[in-house]
Design an enzyme around this catalytic site. Sequence first.
Site, mmCIF file in Angstrom:
data_model
loop_
_atom_site.group_PDB
_atom_site.id
_atom_site.type_symbol
_atom_site.label_atom_id
_atom_site.label_comp_id
_atom_site.label_asym_id
_atom_site.label_seq_id
_atom_site.Cartn_x
_atom_site.Cartn_y
_atom_site.Cartn_z
ATOM 1 N N HIS A 1 0.839 -1.203 0.000
ATOM 2 C CA HIS A 1 0.000 0.000 0.000
ATOM 3 C C HIS A 1 0.879 1.260 0.000
ATOM 4 O O HIS A 1 0.648 2.197 -0.766
ATOM 5 C CB HIS A 1 -0.924 -0.028 1.229
ATOM 6 N N GLU A 2 1.908 1.265 0.852
ATOM 7 C CA GLU A 2 2.809 2.432 0.911
ATOM 8 C C GLU A 2 3.511 2.637 -0.429
ATOM 9 O O GLU A 2 3.660 3.773 -0.895
ATOM 10 C CB GLU A 2 3.842 2.263 2.027
ATOM 11 N N HIS B 1 1.391 4.423 -2.908
ATOM 12 C CA HIS B 1 1.412 5.897 -2.826
ATOM 13 C C HIS B 1 2.539 6.463 -3.687
ATOM 14 O O HIS B 1 2.382 7.476 -4.355
ATOM 15 C CB HIS B 1 1.613 6.348 -1.374
ATOM 16 N N GLU C 1 -5.900 7.093 -1.009
ATOM 17 C CA GLU C 1 -5.873 5.847 -0.220
ATOM 18 C C GLU C 1 -6.505 4.700 -1.008
ATOM 19 O O GLU C 1 -5.988 3.578 -1.001
ATOM 20 C CB GLU C 1 -6.593 6.043 1.115
ATOM 21 N N ASP D 1 -4.634 1.308 -2.059
ATOM 22 C CA ASP D 1 -5.221 0.001 -1.722
ATOM 23 C C ASP D 1 -5.337 -0.865 -2.976
ATOM 24 O O ASP D 1 -5.014 -2.060 -2.949
ATOM 25 C CB ASP D 1 -6.622 0.181 -1.109
#
Length: 423
Positions: free
Chosen positions: A277-278, A281, A364, A368
């Site tokens: 997930h990070e 980003h 977000e 995801d």
Amino acid sequence: MPPFAVIALVLILARAITELWLSRLNQHHVCAHANEVPSAFRQLIDEATYRRSVEYTLAKSRFGDIANVFDTALLVAVLFSGVLPWAFGRFIASFGTSILAMAGFLFAIGTCLSIAALPFAWYAQFKLEERFDFNTTTIKTWTLDRAKGFLLALLLGYPLLALVLKLIEWTGANWWLWAAAVVIAFQLLMLLIAPAVIMPLFNKFIPLPEGALRERLFALAQRTDFPTRSIDVMDGSKRSRHSNAFFTGFGRFRKIVLFDTLIAQLTERELESVLAHEIGHYKKHHIFKLLGISSAGVFVALAAIAWLARQQWFYRAFGFEFEGGLAPSRACGIVPAMLLFALLAGTISFWLSPVIHMWSRHFEYEADAFARATMGEAQSLIQALRKLSEKNLSNLTPHPLYSGFYYSHPTLLERERALRTSA
Ligand SMILES: [Zn+2]
């Protein structure tokens, strides 16, 4: 009262009342679901933990209301009592109108206001967080944190202020363009050096030890073409039992950081999904988009300050008047506008927060979706999110209007729904 003073007062009160109303709305919403675990959460949280999350939410919210009333009263007192022009006059009488003195004035006012906020920070950490067993900070760590924060502001913030004021003297009417460029460059520099220079002042970072987890996470970084030289474990448990993961810095300075508390709570596969997930980003360029927005904010803010500094009605509304209508120096004529703008900015920007947060929630969802695609399944991320919201006693039932204003992340249910439907 001058007309603009009335407008400013109305704006300040409108914000405070809206915030208290949103908070009340949210408290009622939480209480309405408090008696039993809502059916959507029965699988993931037991009765006792759910009850605790309700209590934690309400306790934080009520404390937030008190802090809000205090902040508003303080802001009104500072703006309308005449203390600022008085202090400005005294300061000039003692230290003159040099650039260093003017920057010193802004710095001193900022310091006084942060001292006023200290009792609330202390209570939040040592009473509220303590009561729900999250606090692990000692008084010594807490005091040292504040002292280090102050020294950093003195060593970095004060010279930056002085440089911006110097630009007013060096350049003409377009000083604010130069100032914006300098502030943005400073922000970039901070992003670059923070992982290496500033963060280690507050926490210990040790490389993730050799083993299965390290291999798994480096394999993920390789697979997603995410260049990183180190994955570090941060001693987040030094301050709190809350958990987190993030990455920071650019290029060679990039660092993936996992809180030790996170490693203790999640399985290896769940940790991998959080890291995915990070990385999402990063891959979706969220960092640069956020930097773009904050740079635009800096430009708008400095343009507004430059314009306001030329408006007599603005200065008069808050009791700033120079003898003969002329400031002793150019910087001296702009400093009150800077100060008043800093005090009033939140009154306006508050109304933009639903838009900013909508944007951030969109990021977000994107991260995801990236994690799901990378992992080839959604279940490990869902599992990780469930555990995190349970361990952190997150509010599972926020009022939609409240979350719209304040939540930078979608709620657990919203994220689960998106993760499942995009599959
Ligand atoms: Zn995220």
